[in-house]
Structures are given as structure tokens and as C-alpha cells.
Design a protein around this motif. Structure first.
Motif, PDB file in Angstrom:
ATOM      1  N   PHE A  67       0.833  -1.211   0.000  1.00 53.89           N
ATOM      2  CA  PHE A  67       0.000   0.000   0.000  1.00 53.89           C
ATOM      3  C   PHE A  67       0.863   1.255   0.000  1.00 53.89           C
ATOM      4  O   PHE A  67       0.599   2.208  -0.746  1.00 53.89           O
ATOM      5  N   VAL A  68       1.908   1.269   0.812  1.00 56.85           N
ATOM      6  CA  VAL A  68       2.811   2.427   0.865  1.00 56.85           C
ATOM      7  C   VAL A  68       3.492   2.623  -0.485  1.00 56.85           C
ATOM      8  O   VAL A  68       3.590   3.760  -0.996  1.00 56.85           O
ATOM      9  N   LYS A  69       3.940   1.543  -1.102  1.00 53.34           N
ATOM     10  CA  LYS A  69       4.589   1.638  -2.413  1.00 53.34           C
ATOM     11  C   LYS A  69       3.611   2.141  -3.465  1.00 53.34           C
ATOM     12  O   LYS A  69       3.972   2.975  -4.315  1.00 53.34           O
ATOM     13  N   ARG A  70       2.364   1.661  -3.408  1.00 51.72           N
ATOM     14  CA  ARG A  70       1.358   2.130  -4.361  1.00 51.72           C
ATOM     15  C   ARG A  70       1.105   3.620  -4.186  1.00 51.72           C
ATOM     16  O   ARG A  70       0.967   4.353  -5.172  1.00 51.72           O
ATOM     17  N   THR A  71       1.070   4.077  -2.937  1.00 48.73           N
ATOM     18  CA  THR A  71       0.889   5.499  -2.668  1.00 48.73           C
ATOM     19  C   THR A  71       2.047   6.304  -3.234  1.00 48.73           C
ATOM     20  O   THR A  71       1.855   7.345  -3.877  1.00 48.73           O
ATOM     21  N   ASP A  72       3.271   5.833  -3.003  1.00 51.05           N
ATOM     22  CA  ASP A  72       4.447   6.504  -3.563  1.00 51.05           C
ATOM     23  C   ASP A  72       4.315   6.658  -5.073  1.00 51.05           C
ATOM     24  O   ASP A  72       4.563   7.732  -5.639  1.00 51.05           O
ATOM     25  N   THR A  73       3.933   5.571  -5.735  1.00 53.01           N
ATOM     26  CA  THR A  73       3.846   5.578  -7.191  1.00 53.01           C
ATOM     27  C   THR A  73       2.824   6.581  -7.692  1.00 53.01           C
ATOM     28  O   THR A  73       3.074   7.327  -8.644  1.00 53.01           O
ATOM     29  N   LEU A  74       1.664   6.630  -7.047  1.00 51.50           N
ATOM     30  CA  LEU A  74       0.624   7.561  -7.458  1.00 51.50           C
ATOM     31  C   LEU A  74       1.078   9.008  -7.293  1.00 51.50           C
ATOM     32  O   LEU A  74       0.788   9.870  -8.129  1.00 51.50           O
ATOM     33  N   VAL A  75       1.804   9.283  -6.202  1.00 54.61           N
ATOM     34  CA  VAL A  75       2.322  10.641  -5.998  1.00 54.61           C
ATOM     35  C   VAL A  75       3.355  10.974  -7.059  1.00 54.61           C
ATOM     36  O   VAL A  75       3.339  12.058  -7.661  1.00 54.61           O
ATOM     37  N   LEU A  76       4.268  10.047  -7.314  1.00 56.06           N
ATOM     38  CA  LEU A  76       5.336  10.294  -8.281  1.00 56.06           C
ATOM     39  C   LEU A  76       4.790  10.461  -9.698  1.00 56.06           C
ATOM     40  O   LEU A  76       5.335  11.235 -10.492  1.00 56.06           O
ATOM     41  N   GLU A  77       3.715   9.753 -10.006  1.00 56.09           N
ATOM     42  CA  GLU A  77       3.104   9.895 -11.328  1.00 56.09           C
ATOM     43  C   GLU A  77       2.527  11.290 -11.538  1.00 56.09           C
ATOM     44  O   GLU A  77       2.394  11.747 -12.678  1.00 56.09           O
ATOM     45  N   GLY A  78       2.193  11.963 -10.449  1.00 54.29           N
ATOM     46  CA  GLY A  78       1.651  13.313 -10.547  1.00 54.29           C
ATOM     47  C   GLY A  78       2.695  14.401 -10.551  1.00 54.29           C
ATOM     48  O   GLY A  78       2.358  15.590 -10.584  1.00 54.29           O
ATOM     49  N   THR A  79       3.966  14.023 -10.520  1.00 57.57           N
ATOM     50  CA  THR A  79       5.046  15.009 -10.503  1.00 57.57           C
ATOM     51  C   THR A  79       5.260  15.572 -11.902  1.00 57.57           C
ATOM     52  O   THR A  79       5.417  14.819 -12.865  1.00 57.57           O
ATOM     53  N   GLY A  80       5.235  16.896 -12.011  1.00 53.12           N
ATOM     54  CA  GLY A  80       5.477  17.559 -13.288  1.00 53.12           C
ATOM     55  C   GLY A  80       6.503  18.666 -13.133  1.00 53.12           C
ATOM     56  O   GLY A  80       7.200  18.758 -12.124  1.00 53.12           O
ATOM     57  N   ASP A  81       6.583  19.505 -14.138  1.00 48.08           N
ATOM     58  CA  ASP A  81       7.555  20.596 -14.128  1.00 48.08           C
ATOM     59  C   ASP A  81       6.942  21.927 -13.718  1.00 48.08           C
ATOM     60  O   ASP A  81       7.625  22.955 -13.753  1.00 48.08           O
ATOM     61  N   ASP A  82       5.656  21.920 -13.334  1.00 47.41           N
ATOM     62  CA  ASP A  82       4.978  23.189 -13.054  1.00 47.41           C
ATOM     63  C   ASP A  82       5.510  23.888 -11.812  1.00 47.41           C
ATOM     64  O   ASP A  82       5.320  25.093 -11.648  1.00 47.41           O
ATOM     65  N   MET A  83       6.184  23.143 -10.917  1.00 51.28           N
ATOM     66  CA  MET A  83       6.723  23.740  -9.695  1.00 51.28           C
ATOM     67  C   MET A  83       8.240  23.892  -9.749  1.00 51.28           C
ATOM     68  O   MET A  83       8.866  24.246  -8.754  1.00 51.28           O
ATOM     69  N   ALA A  84       8.829  23.631 -10.897  1.00 59.68           N
ATOM     70  CA  ALA A  84      10.292  23.571 -10.990  1.00 59.68           C
ATOM     71  C   ALA A  84      10.965  24.876 -10.612  1.00 59.68           C
ATOM     72  O   ALA A  84      12.086  24.870 -10.084  1.00 59.68           O
ATOM     73  N   ASP A  85      10.297  26.019 -10.865  1.00 60.57           N
ATOM     74  CA  ASP A  85      10.923  27.311 -10.579  1.00 60.57           C
ATOM     75  C   ASP A  85      10.571  27.851  -9.201  1.00 60.57           C
ATOM     76  O   ASP A  85      10.925  28.981  -8.865  1.00 60.57           O
ATOM     77  N   GLN A  86       9.896  27.036  -8.379  1.00 63.75           N
ATOM     78  CA  GLN A  86       9.496  27.457  -7.045  1.00 63.75           C
ATOM     79  C   GLN A  86      10.562  27.064  -6.015  1.00 63.75           C
ATOM     80  O   GLN A  86      11.364  26.165  -6.248  1.00 63.75           O
ATOM     81  N   PRO A  87      10.570  27.726  -4.833  1.00 64.20           N
ATOM     82  CA  PRO A  87      11.522  27.347  -3.782  1.00 64.20           C
ATOM     83  C   PRO A  87      11.331  25.893  -3.353  1.00 64.20           C
ATOM     84  O   PRO A  87      10.236  25.327  -3.487  1.00 64.20           O
ATOM     85  N   ALA A  88      12.382  25.313  -2.818  1.00 67.05           N
ATOM     86  CA  ALA A  88      12.339  23.899  -2.415  1.00 67.05           C
ATOM     87  C   ALA A  88      11.219  23.636  -1.412  1.00 67.05           C
ATOM     88  O   ALA A  88      10.549  22.602  -1.486  1.00 67.05           O
ATOM     89  N   ARG A  89      11.006  24.560  -0.485  1.00 72.75           N
ATOM     90  CA  ARG A  89       9.951  24.365   0.521  1.00 72.75           C
ATOM     91  C   ARG A  89       8.587  24.258  -0.135  1.00 72.75           C
ATOM     92  O   ARG A  89       7.757  23.422   0.231  1.00 72.75           O
TER      93      ARG A  89
END
Length: 230
Positions: A67-89
Motif C-alpha cells: 500500500f505504501v509503495k502504491r501510494t508513492d507511485t501515485l504521488v510520483l506519477e503526478g510530478t510535473g515541471d509546473d513547480m520547478a521554478d518554485q523554492p524547495a519548501r
């Protein structure tokens, strides 16, 4: 004729049972403590045989890890470049809020698991290992270095931070998760200050190693050279 594992007699690939098994386990976890969920209970709820369950998972803790691995995967699949220019926080805030969105349908199961972890230290230790590994992926998704000793400390700190946020999350009945967002914001502020202190300590340690005094050369045992002739 024997069939190839994962295929039906017609040769078509069988549906992966791991998803329904995880979902059935989460339903049971919302109903009873983790320690009272047996493998036969999961198999019965998922509508699979014990042999099919064993082919997918080795224990109820393995199902939880799935379940934890599945959650990780779903979050990672939603990662895009729209926040790339924002601060790390801000990037990390976005990643962790996406994780909470994925976890939202499972609040009752998460609350049940937290109660069991408080009563069973060994389970708590196992959950911490899973959480640290997940947070390494969350840091990577936010574009934050999670390698080496420094990364390991970051991941452990983030795991503890996220566990505190989950306490607010499971009781937050607002669909917009306003209380959870505020809690995550506060925790990241505190975590940022702690991380800044940690970074300074790491820099001091490196400087200390580079600036360590070298041992004085031992006195020469050779006689002094004769004076040059005039």
C-alpha cells in the motif's frame, strides 16, 4: 496442462490481484486493529485463495508495504515541471499535499494503524522504516537531494514531520483539508529551521575535517650540513 503463472488457461494474462488484496486489507484495517487481521481474513475479503495471496504477499505487513509503495507511485506519477521554478519548501509542500490527497480515502485505516503502532513498538519501528523510504522518494520528487548521510537524516526528519501532520489529517473533515494544510505549513517552517541548523553542522564538520592540524614533522636525525667554503 499446467498454466504459466499469471496467465489463464486461454493464454490471456490474468488480472493482477495485488490491488484488490491491498484494498481489502485497508477495509479490514478500518474495521479492526492491525494485529487482529489474519491472512485468511484478507484472502476471504479479497475473494482469493490463500495460495493466490501467498503468491502476491508474504505477510500482512508486506501488504501494508505494498500500500505504501502504491501510494508513492501515485504521488510520483503526478510530478510535473509546473513547480520547478518554485523554492524547495514550496515544491515539498506540493508533493506532500498530493500524498495526502492520495491517502484521503483511507483515513480510517490510517487512524487504526496509528493506534496499533502506539501500542506495539515493533510495528512502529517497521512503519518508520517504510516511511523513511517513502520520504526519500518524496524528497526526490521535490528536487531535494536525499543521498548520503545528509539525505538519510532529511528523510528521517521528514518521516517524523509527516507523522505529526497525519494526526491532524485523520481528524480533518474539511474536503479542502484546510487544517491539514495549516499543520503542514507550520511543520515545514519548523523543519526548515531544523534543516538549516543541520546544514550548518554538516558544514562545520566538513570544515573541521579539512582544517585539522597536521602533525608536526619529527626532528631530523641527520647532522647539520657543513658550512659552505668561503
Amino acid at each position: 496442462m499446467a498454466t504459466t503463472p499469471g496467465r489463464t488457461r486461454s493464454g490471456a494474462k490474468a488480472a493482477d490481484p495485488r490491488g484488490p488484496i491491498i484494498d481489502s486489507f485497508l477495509t479490514l484495517l478500518a474495521e479492526r486493529p492491525f494485529e487482529r487481521i489474519g491472512l485468511a481474513d484478507v484472502a476471504d475479503r479479497a475473494g482469493v485463495s490463500l495460495a493466490e495471496l501467498r503468491a502476491s504477499f508474504g505477510s500482512t505487513f508486506d501488504i501494508l508495504a505494498g500500500f505504501v509503495k502504491r501510494t508513492d507511485t501515485l504521488v510520483l506519477e503526478g510530478t510535473g515541471d509546473d513547480m520547478a521554478d518554485q523554492p524547495a519548501r514550496d515544491r515539498l509542500f506540493d508533493v506532500l499535499m498530493r500524498r495526502l490527497d492520495v491517502l484521503a480515502p483511507h483515513k480510517a485505516a490510517i487512524a487504526s494503524l496509528a493506534r496499533s503502532a502506539r501500542a506495539h513498538p515493533q510495528l512502529a519501528m517497521g512503519l518508520n522504516r517504510l516511511s523513511v523510504r517513502s520520504q526519500q522518494w518524496m524528497l526526490a520528487s521535490a528536487g531535494i537531494d536525499a543521498s548520503g548521510l545528509k539525505g538519510a537524516v532529511r528523510a528521517q526528519g521528514l518521516a517524523l514531520l509527516f507523522a505529526r501532520v497525519l494526526k491532524t489529517f485523520v481528524a480533518d473533515d474539511d474536503p479542502a483539508l484546510s487544517r491539514t494544510m495549516a499543520a503542514l505549513d507550520r511543520e515545514l517552517d519548523k523543519g526548515g529551521r531544523a534543516l538549516g541548523l543541520m546544514d550548518r553542522l554538516f558544514r562545520l564538520a566538513r570544515c573541521g575535517r579539512r582544517g585539522a592540524r597536521r602533525p608536526e614533522p619529527s626532528p631530523s636525525t641527520e647532522p647539520p650540513a657543513a658550512p659552505a667554503a668561503a
